[in-house]
Scaffold this motif. Sequence first.
Motif, PDB file in Angstrom:
ATOM      1  N   ASP A 190      39.636  29.650  27.545  1.00 28.89           N
ATOM      2  CA  ASP A 190      39.162  30.706  28.003  1.00 28.89           C
ATOM      3  C   ASP A 190      38.211  31.425  28.065  1.00 28.89           C
ATOM      4  N   LEU A 191      38.443  32.536  29.251  1.00 29.11           N
ATOM      5  CA  LEU A 191      37.035  33.516  29.074  1.00 29.11           C
ATOM      6  C   LEU A 191      36.576  34.255  28.230  1.00 29.11           C
ATOM      7  N   ASP A 192      36.181  33.455  27.605  1.00 25.92           N
ATOM      8  CA  ASP A 192      35.468  34.813  26.559  1.00 25.92           C
ATOM      9  C   ASP A 192      33.946  35.501  27.016  1.00 25.92           C
ATOM     10  N   VAL A 193      34.541  36.632  28.230  1.00 25.69           N
ATOM     11  CA  VAL A 193      33.671  37.520  28.523  1.00 25.69           C
ATOM     12  C   VAL A 193      33.990  39.185  28.428  1.00 25.69           C
ATOM     13  N   PHE A 194      32.794  40.017  28.545  1.00 23.12           N
ATOM     14  CA  PHE A 194      33.134  41.271  28.755  1.00 23.12           C
ATOM     15  C   PHE A 194      34.039  41.395  30.680  1.00 23.12           C
ATOM     16  N   GLN A 195      35.000  42.965  30.161  1.00 28.42           N
ATOM     17  CA  GLN A 195      35.586  42.880  31.949  1.00 28.42           C
ATOM     18  C   GLN A 195      34.536  42.950  32.942  1.00 28.42           C
ATOM     19  N   LYS A 196      33.571  43.467  32.354  1.00 26.04           N
ATOM     20  CA  LYS A 196      32.700  44.061  33.745  1.00 26.04           C
ATOM     21  C   LYS A 196      32.042  42.264  34.273  1.00 26.04           C
ATOM     22  N   ASP A 197      32.023  41.037  33.700  1.00 23.59           N
ATOM     23  CA  ASP A 197      31.749  39.905  34.016  1.00 23.59           C
ATOM     24  C   ASP A 197      32.734  39.221  34.460  1.00 23.59           C
ATOM     25  N   ILE A 198      33.859  39.660  34.493  1.00 21.90           N
ATOM     26  CA  ILE A 198      35.285  39.153  35.417  1.00 21.90           C
ATOM     27  C   ILE A 198      35.827  39.938  36.651  1.00 21.90           C
ATOM     28  N   GLU A 199      35.246  40.560  36.747  1.00 25.29           N
ATOM     29  CA  GLU A 199      34.984  41.660  37.867  1.00 25.29           C
ATOM     30  C   GLU A 199      33.937  41.533  38.385  1.00 25.29           C
ATOM     31  N   LYS A 200      32.492  40.621  38.308  1.00 26.40           N
ATOM     32  CA  LYS A 200      31.818  39.625  38.958  1.00 26.40           C
ATOM     33  C   LYS A 200      32.227  38.651  39.525  1.00 26.40           C
ATOM     34  N   MET A 201      32.484  38.120  38.585  1.00 22.50           N
ATOM     35  CA  MET A 201      33.944  36.900  39.128  1.00 22.50           C
ATOM     36  C   MET A 201      34.699  36.817  40.471  1.00 22.50           C
ATOM     37  N   LYS A 202      35.488  38.145  40.032  1.00 24.25           N
ATOM     38  CA  LYS A 202      36.450  38.136  41.391  1.00 24.25           C
ATOM     39  C   LYS A 202      35.510  38.260  42.887  1.00 24.25           C
ATOM     40  N   ARG A 203      34.640  38.932  42.659  1.00 22.53           N
ATOM     41  CA  ARG A 203      33.586  39.306  43.553  1.00 22.53           C
ATOM     42  C   ARG A 203      32.822  38.253  44.305  1.00 22.53           C
ATOM     43  N   ALA A 204      33.012  37.103  43.560  1.00 19.69           N
ATOM     44  CA  ALA A 204      31.528  36.277  43.843  1.00 19.69           C
ATOM     45  C   ALA A 204      32.683  35.421  44.603  1.00 19.69           C
ATOM     46  N   PHE A 205      33.730  35.213  44.468  1.00 16.76           N
ATOM     47  CA  PHE A 205      34.623  34.159  45.018  1.00 16.76           C
ATOM     48  C   PHE A 205      34.929  34.152  46.122  1.00 16.76           C
ATOM     49  N   PRO A 206      34.323  33.977  47.159  1.00 16.39           N
ATOM     50  CA  PRO A 206      35.318  33.923  48.887  1.00 16.39           C
ATOM     51  C   PRO A 206      36.778  34.616  48.816  1.00 16.39           C
ATOM     52  N   ALA A 207      36.867  35.614  49.951  1.00 15.19           N
ATOM     53  CA  ALA A 207      38.100  36.262  49.934  1.00 15.19           C
ATOM     54  C   ALA A 207      39.521  34.972  49.870  1.00 15.19           C
ATOM     55  N   GLY A 208      40.357  35.369  48.873  1.00 16.02           N
ATOM     56  CA  GLY A 208      41.661  34.581  49.130  1.00 16.02           C
ATOM     57  C   GLY A 208      41.442  33.329  48.400  1.00 16.02           C
ATOM     58  N   LYS A 209      40.142  33.401  47.803  1.00 12.21           N
ATOM     59  CA  LYS A 209      39.976  31.851  47.271  1.00 12.21           C
ATOM     60  C   LYS A 209      40.471  31.684  45.668  1.00 12.21           C
ATOM     61  N   ILE A 210      40.459  33.010  45.168  1.00  9.63           N
ATOM     62  CA  ILE A 210      40.890  33.082  43.283  1.00  9.63           C
ATOM     63  C   ILE A 210      41.899  33.983  43.465  1.00  9.63           C
ATOM     64  N   LYS A 211      43.287  33.420  42.653  1.00  8.19           N
ATOM     65  CA  LYS A 211      44.660  34.289  41.976  1.00  8.19           C
ATOM     66  C   LYS A 211      44.788  34.252  41.150  1.00  8.19           C
ATOM     67  N   TYR A 212      45.359  36.012  40.983  1.00  8.79           N
ATOM     68  CA  TYR A 212      45.416  36.209  38.997  1.00  8.79           C
ATOM     69  C   TYR A 212      46.668  36.228  39.286  1.00  8.79           C
ATOM     70  N   GLN A 213      46.908  36.255  38.222  1.00  8.16           N
ATOM     71  CA  GLN A 213      48.564  35.822  37.526  1.00  8.16           C
ATOM     72  C   GLN A 213      48.520  36.629  36.083  1.00  8.16           C
TER      73      GLN A 213
END
Length: 152
Positions: A129-152
């Motif tokens: 479980d990601l027990d982080v703030f929404q701002k941290d999830i956005e940081k994680m999304k930006r830190a991954f290289p393009a196309g390496k993370i998927k959202y469901q």
Amino acid sequence: MNLKISLAKKTLIFYSIIGFVIGCASIYNLIWGVILHKTPTYRIGLFSLFGFIIFPVLIISTYLKNKCVIERDNIQIEKIKYSFSEYDFLITTHQLAFKDRSLFSIFRKDYFDFVIKETNTNNIVFETDLDVFQKDIEKMKRAFPAGKIKYQ
């Protein structure tokens, strides 16, 4: 780009607040109650005497267990490295009913999970479980290289 983040940031904040209060109370109980006998000591237990040691250890172990470092070619959780070429990374969203929500996030509707799957076999290697703030999830999304993370 290196991003260091704790996957249990809200839990760490909660432990820090509670740990400070219990730590101060346990030091007070140990010094004035047990050593100096100036206040009555009704209960001598682990938290009442050594909470100032137990809670910092709990906070440090929680941080180390949930420490995530996102680098350019891999991601490291604890001491295990997952390369972007061998694993798929997912952030899934789900909603919980009011009765299933935790006491500390009762008004939150969306909950996020972080899942790592093997690319070839599609086996789930890591899920939390990601027990982080929404701002941290956005940081994680930006830190991954393009196309390496998927959202469901």
